[in-house]
Design a protein around this motif. Structure first.
Motif, PDB file in Angstrom:
ATOM      1  N   PRO A  18      -6.962   3.181   4.485  1.00 53.49           N
ATOM      2  CA  PRO A  18      -5.888   4.219   4.589  1.00 53.49           C
ATOM      3  C   PRO A  18      -4.896   3.759   5.420  1.00 53.49           C
ATOM      4  O   PRO A  18      -3.671   4.082   5.134  1.00 53.49           O
ATOM      5  CB  PRO A  18      -6.491   5.356   5.159  1.00 53.49           C
ATOM      6  CG  PRO A  18      -7.938   5.104   5.779  1.00 53.49           C
ATOM      7  CD  PRO A  18      -8.575   3.940   5.075  1.00 53.49           C
ATOM      8  N   HIS A  19      -5.292   3.155   6.671  1.00 58.34           N
ATOM      9  CA  HIS A  19      -3.990   2.787   7.464  1.00 58.34           C
ATOM     10  C   HIS A  19      -3.098   1.624   6.750  1.00 58.34           C
ATOM     11  O   HIS A  19      -1.894   1.731   6.899  1.00 58.34           O
ATOM     12  CB  HIS A  19      -4.675   2.190   8.849  1.00 58.34           C
ATOM     13  CG  HIS A  19      -3.548   1.716   9.758  1.00 58.34           C
ATOM     14  ND1 HIS A  19      -2.728   2.227  10.259  1.00 58.34           N
ATOM     15  CD2 HIS A  19      -3.591   0.260  10.164  1.00 58.34           C
ATOM     16  CE1 HIS A  19      -1.937   1.613  11.022  1.00 58.34           C
ATOM     17  NE2 HIS A  19      -2.402   0.396  10.960  1.00 58.34           N
ATOM     18  N   LEU A  73      -4.758   9.055  -2.391  1.00 53.82           N
ATOM     19  CA  LEU A  73      -3.309   8.479  -2.412  1.00 53.82           C
ATOM     20  C   LEU A  73      -2.177   9.652  -2.202  1.00 53.82           C
ATOM     21  O   LEU A  73      -1.169   9.425  -1.844  1.00 53.82           O
ATOM     22  CB  LEU A  73      -2.961   7.686  -3.525  1.00 53.82           C
ATOM     23  CG  LEU A  73      -3.810   6.330  -3.548  1.00 53.82           C
ATOM     24  CD1 LEU A  73      -3.307   5.619  -4.995  1.00 53.82           C
ATOM     25  CD2 LEU A  73      -3.508   5.435  -2.517  1.00 53.82           C
ATOM     26  N   SER A 121      -2.664  12.295  -0.366  1.00 52.35           N
ATOM     27  CA  SER A 121      -2.393  12.708   1.106  1.00 52.35           C
ATOM     28  C   SER A 121      -1.387  11.491   1.871  1.00 52.35           C
ATOM     29  O   SER A 121      -0.642  11.689   2.827  1.00 52.35           O
ATOM     30  CB  SER A 121      -3.653  12.780   1.909  1.00 52.35           C
ATOM     31  OG  SER A 121      -4.310  11.609   1.889  1.00 52.35           O
ATOM     32  N   VAL A 122      -1.821  10.249   1.479  1.00 50.09           N
ATOM     33  CA  VAL A 122      -1.051   8.987   2.041  1.00 50.09           C
ATOM     34  C   VAL A 122       0.430   9.211   1.501  1.00 50.09           C
ATOM     35  O   VAL A 122       1.301   9.128   2.594  1.00 50.09           O
ATOM     36  CB  VAL A 122      -1.666   7.702   1.675  1.00 50.09           C
ATOM     37  CG1 VAL A 122      -0.574   6.554   1.915  1.00 50.09           C
ATOM     38  CG2 VAL A 122      -2.896   7.628   2.033  1.00 50.09           C
ATOM     39  N   GLU A 177       2.041  11.899   3.860  1.00 47.95           N
ATOM     40  CA  GLU A 177       2.398  11.438   5.254  1.00 47.95           C
ATOM     41  C   GLU A 177       3.621  10.567   5.348  1.00 47.95           C
ATOM     42  O   GLU A 177       4.507  10.628   6.150  1.00 47.95           O
ATOM     43  CB  GLU A 177       1.029  10.700   5.834  1.00 47.95           C
ATOM     44  CG  GLU A 177      -0.210  11.533   6.163  1.00 47.95           C
ATOM     45  CD  GLU A 177      -1.262  10.864   6.391  1.00 47.95           C
ATOM     46  OE1 GLU A 177      -1.059   9.577   6.717  1.00 47.95           O
ATOM     47  OE2 GLU A 177      -2.604  11.634   6.527  1.00 47.95           O
ATOM     48  N   VAL A 178       3.740   9.494   4.326  1.00 49.99           N
ATOM     49  CA  VAL A 178       4.732   8.617   4.539  1.00 49.99           C
ATOM     50  C   VAL A 178       6.014   9.470   4.240  1.00 49.99           C
ATOM     51  O   VAL A 178       7.320   9.248   4.895  1.00 49.99           O
ATOM     52  CB  VAL A 178       4.659   7.796   3.323  1.00 49.99           C
ATOM     53  CG1 VAL A 178       5.915   6.641   2.992  1.00 49.99           C
ATOM     54  CG2 VAL A 178       3.580   6.821   3.473  1.00 49.99           C
ATOM     55  N   VAL A 228     -10.204   7.040   0.127  1.00 48.69           N
ATOM     56  CA  VAL A 228      -8.849   7.372   0.256  1.00 48.69           C
ATOM     57  C   VAL A 228      -8.114   8.195  -0.782  1.00 48.69           C
ATOM     58  O   VAL A 228      -8.412   7.848  -2.018  1.00 48.69           O
ATOM     59  CB  VAL A 228      -7.627   6.013   0.429  1.00 48.69           C
ATOM     60  CG1 VAL A 228      -6.427   6.325   0.683  1.00 48.69           C
ATOM     61  CG2 VAL A 228      -8.519   5.193   1.696  1.00 48.69           C
ATOM     62  N   ILE A 278      -2.985   0.910   3.525  1.00 48.65           N
ATOM     63  CA  ILE A 278      -2.353   1.435   2.501  1.00 48.65           C
ATOM     64  C   ILE A 278      -1.090   2.191   2.826  1.00 48.65           C
ATOM     65  O   ILE A 278       0.001   2.159   2.022  1.00 48.65           O
ATOM     66  CB  ILE A 278      -3.220   2.252   1.432  1.00 48.65           C
ATOM     67  CG1 ILE A 278      -4.520   1.608   1.151  1.00 48.65           C
ATOM     68  CG2 ILE A 278      -2.591   3.084   0.311  1.00 48.65           C
ATOM     69  CD1 ILE A 278      -5.581   2.435   0.166  1.00 48.65           C
ATOM     70  N   LYS A 279      -1.180   3.087   3.693  1.00 46.49           N
ATOM     71  CA  LYS A 279       0.099   3.847   4.342  1.00 46.49           C
ATOM     72  C   LYS A 279       1.063   2.758   4.847  1.00 46.49           C
ATOM     73  O   LYS A 279       2.222   2.976   4.591  1.00 46.49           O
ATOM     74  CB  LYS A 279      -0.451   4.562   5.581  1.00 46.49           C
ATOM     75  CG  LYS A 279       0.402   5.247   6.096  1.00 46.49           C
ATOM     76  CD  LYS A 279      -0.047   6.363   7.222  1.00 46.49           C
ATOM     77  CE  LYS A 279       1.070   6.973   8.152  1.00 46.49           C
ATOM     78  NZ  LYS A 279       0.651   8.025   9.120  1.00 46.49           N
ATOM     79  N   GLN A 280       0.630   1.678   5.483  1.00 43.51           N
ATOM     80  CA  GLN A 280       1.646   0.644   5.781  1.00 43.51           C
ATOM     81  C   GLN A 280       2.442  -0.036   4.821  1.00 43.51           C
ATOM     82  O   GLN A 280       3.552  -0.341   4.748  1.00 43.51           O
ATOM     83  CB  GLN A 280       0.936  -0.518   6.739  1.00 43.51           C
ATOM     84  CG  GLN A 280       1.680  -1.709   7.322  1.00 43.51           C
ATOM     85  CD  GLN A 280       0.999  -2.506   8.152  1.00 43.51           C
ATOM     86  OE1 GLN A 280      -0.345  -2.337   8.295  1.00 43.51           O
ATOM     87  NE2 GLN A 280       1.585  -3.596   8.668  1.00 43.51           N
TER      88      GLN A 280
END
Length: 593
Positions: A477-478, A441, A443-444, A447-448, A439, A480-482
């Motif tokens: 990734p899902h 971070l 890019s995460v 997206e957030v 992952v 961590i995004k959460q």
């Protein structure tokens, strides 16, 4: 041991030398006297022989007498003197008779006058050396009388005496060397077993119980070495048993699930196990040999320890400790250690972490109440507005539209609550697994920001990011995004209009740190340990108005623990809050393997 051999051989050598010197001091004069007596005996016999040879010679015939005397003296290798009765020298082999004084007063002549023969050892001025004299009175066939004196040089006796001393010295020196060699050999035979025993004793003192000594055949030293070997074997057996028991005890203490602290009578911590580190979340190994009240930060525990020291009685208490951002429930058992002399030697403390049990117990008590409380508002609203519509409000178009909008919002809120409950239940389930991937971070975060951009702009807030180093980790990734959505959304909700939210990602040696900092209302320090509890809200009114369910941070905590990440919170009321998560770059289970 060399000094031992030295102390044994040196006195023995001195004793041998003393004995040999004493023996030489006795034997030297003895041999000298013995040889002197033999010389006196010889000269006496030779004198009688001379007397016998001169009895037929007329003393008045000086020429014949001198020739005869010279011939006899030459044969006997002696000094020969013929003295007239009045002391006048008639014949002499050492010098001319006319040059000699009257010899009547010579000691040997006087002895011969008084006895049958006289002997004397004295220095002769005529010859210039020490002589051994023997004088004997005689009478010729013609009726003349006088004295016959023989003189033998003492050089022969001195040479013999010197040879005797040389012989004694050489003999004694050889004897000393032989005795010394034999004594050294005997000493080595005696000292070597003792030296070996000393070596083994030193090894035993150092803890080497595998050392052994040669037993030998000597009765005394052999018995000593056998005893030392038996002692070494017993010590080795005892040590192995002790080490085995010690290892088992240390393994038990270190791996027991409960924390263990041992404090001596002076208040120093003498033993602390690994579980205490996990319990107090501190480097508890540094507490060892320190005073308990200087290293233990919890006043409740200090008071509990002091109570045991004062009462010397077994005590048990339930303590509620604040450890970092968590509240831990600990069941503490304390007991005094009383010695044989009935005096206090110290105390022992056992800490049972019952936090999870308390959480489960509290969860069972609060779940129905919390869920009921959270569900009651939307359900009440749905029911109330529905009844109002059925009672005739639906005829009014404005009221109908307004009430249906409220019903739709409350339904959406109820749906969100149910979804979060199901999500939290799924995360806490035993079958829950992460979808591990590489992952980034960065890019995460992007997206957030895209997802929450409109919500932030509605409150005129700025979303900022700062990246330092690589942001790659292993994780889901899902999920961590959460986590990041919940943290950023909370920051937006609890920050006033015009605020700023900073998301920082920083690479470290083995970890990557993710921080979400806002300029919101902040959290009181007393409330920080509770922010991850279900349905807990710092500002209930604001949270409800924003549509929050109170489960966001609980979900964040569980997902962080699933990633083996460490989460911490720093906050100051009125100045904002900073949530900090430390993710490992590599999957933690792989590191442990």
């Amino acid at each position: 041991m060399n000094s031992y051999r030295f102390r044994l051989i040196v006195p023995l050598s001195l004793i041998i030398l003393l004995v040999l010197f004493s023996l030489g001091a006795v034997l030297g004069p003895f041999f000298k006297d013995f040889y002197l007596e033999r010389m006196f005996d010889r000269i006496e016999k030779e004198t009688h022989l001379v007397v016998y040879q001169l009895e037929e010679i007329d003393l008045t015939d000086e020429t014949r007498l001198q020739e005869r005397v010279s011939e006899i003296a030459e044969r006997l290798d002696v000094r020969l003197t013929v003295i007239e009765e009045e002391g006048e020298v008639l014949a002499e082999t050492a010098t001319s008779p006319e040059e000699m004084d009257n010899h009547l007063n010579r000691p040997e002549i006087q002895s011969a006058v008084d006895n049958e023969g006289g002997r004397e050892t004295r220095y002769s001025a005529t010859v210039g050396k020490e002589l051994l004299y023997f004088a004997l009175p005689f009478e010729t066939e013609t009726g003349s009388s006088g004295f016959i004196r023989l003189g033998v040089a003492m050089d022969e006796l001195n040479a013999v005496y010197q040879n005797i001393w040389t012989l004694l010295f050489v003999s004694f020196f050889i004897a000393f060397l032989i005795i010394l060699v034999l004594a050294s050999k005997l000493t080595n035979q005696m000292v070597k077993p003792v030296e070996d025993a000393r070596r083994v004793a030193n090894e035993l003192a150092k803890g080497n119980f595998e050392a052994r000594t040669f037993e030998g055949e000597n009765l005394e030293t052999g018995e000593l070495n056998r005893s030392i070997n038996v002692l070494a074997e017993n010590l080795s057996q005892i040590t192995r048993t002790y080490e085995s028991q010690q290892e088992r005890l240390e393994t038990l203490i270190e791996n027991m699930g409960s924390g263990l602290i041992l404090i001596n009578a002076k208040g120093d911590i003498t033993l602390i196990n690994r579980s205490c580190k996990e319990l107090f979340d501190e480097e508890t190994e540094l507490w060892k040999n320190q005073l308990y009240y200087k290293v233990i930060k919890h006043k409740q525990i200090i008071q509990f320890i002091q109570e045991i020291f004062l009462t010397e009685c077994r005590t048990r208490k339930h303590l509620k400790l604040s450890v970092g951002i968590y509240i831990k429930h600990v069941d503490v058992h304390g007991a005094p250690i009383i010695g044989i002399d009935e005096k206090l030697k110290g105390i022992v403390l056992v800490f049972h972490d019952i936090t999870e049990l308390k959480k489960l117990e509290q969860a069972r008590k609060d779940f129905v109440a919390n869920v009921s409380h959270e569900l009651r508002t939307p359900v009440t609203s749905l029911k109330g507005f529905t009844e109002t519509l059925l009672d005739g409000a639906m005829e009014d178009e404005n009221l109908r539209k307004r009430f249906l909008t409220i019903i739709a919002n409350e339904s959406e809120r109820l749906e969100g609550l149910i979804v979060d409950l199901l999500e939290l239940s799924k995360i806490e389930g035993a079958k829950f697994q992460l979808n591990w991937q590489h992952v980034t971070l960065e890019s995460v975060v992007d997206e957030v920001f895209i997802i929450l951009k409109n919500k932030a702009e509605a409150k005129k807030m700025r979303l900022e990011r700062k990246l330092i180093g690589s942001t790659c980790i292993e994780g889901d990734p899902h999920r961590i995004k959460q986590i990041l959505i919940n943290l950023v959304n909370n920051a937006i909700v609890y920050s006033p209009e015009g605020g700023r939210i900073n998301v920082r990602v920083k690479e470290q040696t083995e970890t990557v740190v993710l921080e979400v900092e806002d300029t919101g209302i902040g959290i009181n320090k007393k409330e920080i340990p509770r922010v991850f509890e279900r349905f807990y809200r710092v500002d209930r009114a604001r949270s409800r108005n924003s549509g929050g369910t109170g489960l966001g941070l609980a979900i964040v905590k569980h997902l962080a623990e699933a990633h083996h990440a460490k989460i911490s919170v720093e906050s100051e009321v009125g100045r904002g809050t900073n949530f900090r998560l430390m993710f490992y770059k590599k999957r933690q289970s792989e590191l442990e393997e």
